[in-house]
Scaffold this active site. Sequence first.
Site, PDB file in Angstrom:
ATOM      1  N   LYS A 213      67.915  56.340  19.092  1.00 18.50           N
ATOM      2  CA  LYS A 213      68.464  56.505  20.442  1.00 18.50           C
ATOM      3  C   LYS A 213      69.176  55.211  20.817  1.00 18.50           C
ATOM      4  O   LYS A 213      68.555  54.145  20.865  1.00 18.50           O
ATOM      5  CB  LYS A 213      67.334  56.798  21.445  1.00 18.50           C
TER       6      LYS A 213
ATOM      7  N   ASP B 255      67.426  50.260  26.298  1.00 22.78           N
ATOM      8  CA  ASP B 255      67.303  51.683  25.980  1.00 22.78           C
ATOM      9  C   ASP B 255      68.046  52.077  24.696  1.00 22.78           C
ATOM     10  O   ASP B 255      68.030  53.237  24.293  1.00 22.78           O
ATOM     11  CB  ASP B 255      67.802  52.518  27.164  1.00 22.78           C
TER      12      ASP B 255
ATOM     13  N   ARG C   2      66.623  62.407  24.880  1.00 18.65           N
ATOM     14  CA  ARG C   2      66.373  63.593  24.049  1.00 18.65           C
ATOM     15  C   ARG C   2      67.661  64.367  23.811  1.00 18.65           C
ATOM     16  O   ARG C   2      67.790  65.076  22.816  1.00 18.65           O
ATOM     17  CB  ARG C   2      65.297  64.464  24.711  1.00 18.65           C
TER      18      ARG C   2
ATOM     19  N   ASP D 145      68.156  61.787  33.936  1.00 18.17           N
ATOM     20  CA  ASP D 145      67.442  60.621  33.389  1.00 18.17           C
ATOM     21  C   ASP D 145      66.686  60.966  32.102  1.00 18.17           C
ATOM     22  O   ASP D 145      66.181  60.085  31.420  1.00 18.17           O
ATOM     23  CB  ASP D 145      66.474  60.068  34.446  1.00 18.17           C
TER      24      ASP D 145
ATOM     25  N   LYS E 193      67.768  56.030  38.689  1.00 22.01           N
ATOM     26  CA  LYS E 193      66.477  55.332  38.667  1.00 22.01           C
ATOM     27  C   LYS E 193      66.359  54.423  39.884  1.00 22.01           C
ATOM     28  O   LYS E 193      67.368  53.952  40.410  1.00 22.01           O
ATOM     29  CB  LYS E 193      66.395  54.439  37.412  1.00 22.01           C
TER      30      LYS E 193
ATOM     31  N   ASP F  88      70.735  52.641  30.696  1.00 22.22           N
ATOM     32  CA  ASP F  88      70.242  53.884  31.283  1.00 22.22           C
ATOM     33  C   ASP F  88      70.004  53.697  32.778  1.00 22.22           C
ATOM     34  O   ASP F  88      68.979  53.192  33.204  1.00 22.22           O
ATOM     35  CB  ASP F  88      68.937  54.309  30.589  1.00 22.22           C
TER      36      ASP F  88
ATOM     37  N   GLU G 111      67.858  61.662  29.277  1.00 21.42           N
ATOM     38  CA  GLU G 111      69.091  61.684  28.469  1.00 21.42           C
ATOM     39  C   GLU G 111      68.848  61.379  27.006  1.00 21.42           C
ATOM     40  O   GLU G 111      69.624  61.803  26.149  1.00 21.42           O
ATOM     41  CB  GLU G 111      70.112  60.689  29.050  1.00 21.42           C
TER      42      GLU G 111
HETATM   43  N1  BES Z   1      64.790  55.318  28.892  1.00 22.55           N
HETATM   44  C1  BES Z   1      63.874  56.068  29.670  1.00 22.55           C
HETATM   45  C2  BES Z   1      62.425  55.845  29.260  1.00 22.55           C
HETATM   46  C3  BES Z   1      61.891  54.476  29.521  1.00 22.55           C
HETATM   47  C4  BES Z   1      61.200  54.210  30.673  1.00 22.55           C
HETATM   48  C5  BES Z   1      62.006  53.483  28.571  1.00 22.55           C
HETATM   49  C6  BES Z   1      60.678  52.953  30.897  1.00 22.55           C
HETATM   50  C7  BES Z   1      61.490  52.232  28.786  1.00 22.55           C
HETATM   51  C8  BES Z   1      60.806  51.974  29.949  1.00 22.55           C
HETATM   52  C9  BES Z   1      64.184  57.558  29.516  1.00 22.55           C
HETATM   53  O1  BES Z   1      65.510  57.852  29.373  1.00 22.55           O
HETATM   54  C10 BES Z   1      63.723  58.213  30.781  1.00 22.55           C
HETATM   55  O2  BES Z   1      64.251  57.892  31.794  1.00 22.55           O
HETATM   56  N2  BES Z   1      62.745  59.100  30.664  1.00 22.55           N
HETATM   57  C11 BES Z   1      62.216  59.793  31.790  1.00 22.55           C
HETATM   58  C12 BES Z   1      62.089  61.249  31.438  1.00 22.55           C
HETATM   59  C13 BES Z   1      61.781  62.120  32.610  1.00 22.55           C
HETATM   60  C14 BES Z   1      62.941  62.159  33.570  1.00 22.55           C
HETATM   61  C15 BES Z   1      61.466  63.514  32.087  1.00 22.55           C
HETATM   62  C16 BES Z   1      60.857  59.180  32.129  1.00 22.55           C
HETATM   63  O3  BES Z   1      60.124  58.822  31.203  1.00 22.55           O
HETATM   64  O4  BES Z   1      60.589  59.019  33.292  1.00 22.55           O
HETATM   65 ZN    ZN Z   2      66.650  56.401  28.485  1.00 24.18          ZN
HETATM   66 MN    MN Z   3      66.540  57.972  31.199  1.00 18.39          MN
END
Ligand code: BES
Ligand code: ZN
Ligand code: MN
Length: 479
Positions: free
Chosen positions: A246, A269, A332, A328, A258, A251, A330
């Site tokens: 990824k 990210d 996946r 968010d 966020k 992000d 993204e």
């Molecule tokens: N890049 C983030 C995950 C992340 C969070 C990495 C904190 C490092 C530190 C990912 O893209 C994300 O935002 N995931 C969301 C998914 C949710 C919206 C289903 C999450 O984990 O909140």
């Molecule tokens: Zn992300």
């Molecule tokens: Mn995200």
Amino acid sequence: MKITIHSGNWEELDIDALAVPQAADATPDAALDARLGGLLGELRDNGEWTGKAGQCTLIHRVPESSVQRLFLLGVGAEPMPRHWFAAAGQAVRQAAKAKCRSVAILLPEGTDARLIAEGAIYGMHQPSGYKDQKPWPVEEVILLAGAEPAEADRGQLTAEGINLARELVEIPANDLGPEEFAMRAAQEGAAAGLEVEVFDETALAEMGAGALLAVGQGSVRPPRLVRLSYVPENPTSNDHLFLVGKGITFDTGGLSLKPPGGMEKMKYDMGGAGTMLGAITAIGRLKPGVRVSCLLAMAENMPSGTATRPGDIITALNGKTIEVINTDAEGRLVLADALTYATRLGATHIVNAATLTGAVSVALGSIRVALLGNDKDLGDAIALRGRQCGERFWPLPMDPEYLDAMRGDMSDLRNASPDRKAGTITAGKFLEQFVDGTPWAHLDIAGTCWVDKAQPNCGKGASGVAVRTLVRLAEGWGE
Ligand code: BES
Ligand code: ZN
Ligand code: MN
């Protein structure tokens, strides 16, 4: 800088610093202790030296030698590979702190010289470029051990891959967007003797990579997909391992923005892609017998007038439709297309790495990488290679019912579940829909890719997690 091995006595060397990693109950080196008038034994007896992992006791000067600093480093009562790795890095960081140019590491018989070399080069990493204050370079590292120089060389090549991953993760997003990242990956890949192919937004549209494009469309910096391939001269297997990363260079969350607290960290990210690039460049130089390719899915997730909206239904490369519930989620999406492409290119095994979910930090903190997938043998092999080099993984379940949360109302899938339950697993189940049954493992490194609190062998910043495990996975393929 090249790490060398010296199988003779440390007293023969002209060195500024000597580091002695030692287990809690180990008897101090007799000759060294004698030279210090019994000081080492004394420190142990009076309890100042406990040998606790991470402990460093500093001794100024060893009489009648060039040594200006002696570091007594604790590796704990029952040292594991990760303790030796950390002590080697600590030796180098302490040497740099004391403004020493050269350091020798005195190793007990039977220590893994390759891992020590990796640890030492790991300790060399300095966040680069953006500070007026220039880091102090340690110019010489000598391992005092009865080992083959080739072992140190392998460790060095591996650690240079780890440090490449760390460097890239630490570069701010203004200097590393998808295009810059792709160019750098192409350069590094070519330098490592890999085949390189870069797909720009036009090529991705032709290909039908609708999920990757949907994530990138909110940014003025278009997405990229990079393929790097290593082809062994004398293959020892018919397998073709794919490493998929990824690579979200920033992000913001997109329109599902966020909150501002900590958003600056979302430059990391792209850590999964950094990990895979670090691993495959090391693999290109170490030349294992198995074929390995790497796919890096790069995009910047931004909110804008052209961004994907919640509710949009997109079509992924494999034809599945996805309702974007949350922009968010993204990672996946970009991985979905990269995984599909890996299966199309003939992957027999796929490993992906991604800073995929915040939920993984809730489950495992910053200690272990979550390991998910559809193939027990592949998962076990990763966990085993991790144990051998001191990286920790932990399996999470993948029961079919977890997929229910990801089924769409109007589409095949949705990219986020209606609740927060089992966030790391539901993300894994989503990814599984794109590997077409190929044996596959998913490493969620969101909790482990960035070090928030400085460690003895590593400052605040990127950890380079999983690179050395993946390199060993390729080297030991089929064993
Ligand atoms: N890049 C983030 C995950 C992340 C969070 C990495 C904190 C490092 C530190 C990912 O893209 C994300 O935002 N995931 C969301 C998914 C949710 C919206 C289903 C999450 O984990 O909140
Ligand atoms: Zn992300
Ligand atoms: Mn995200």
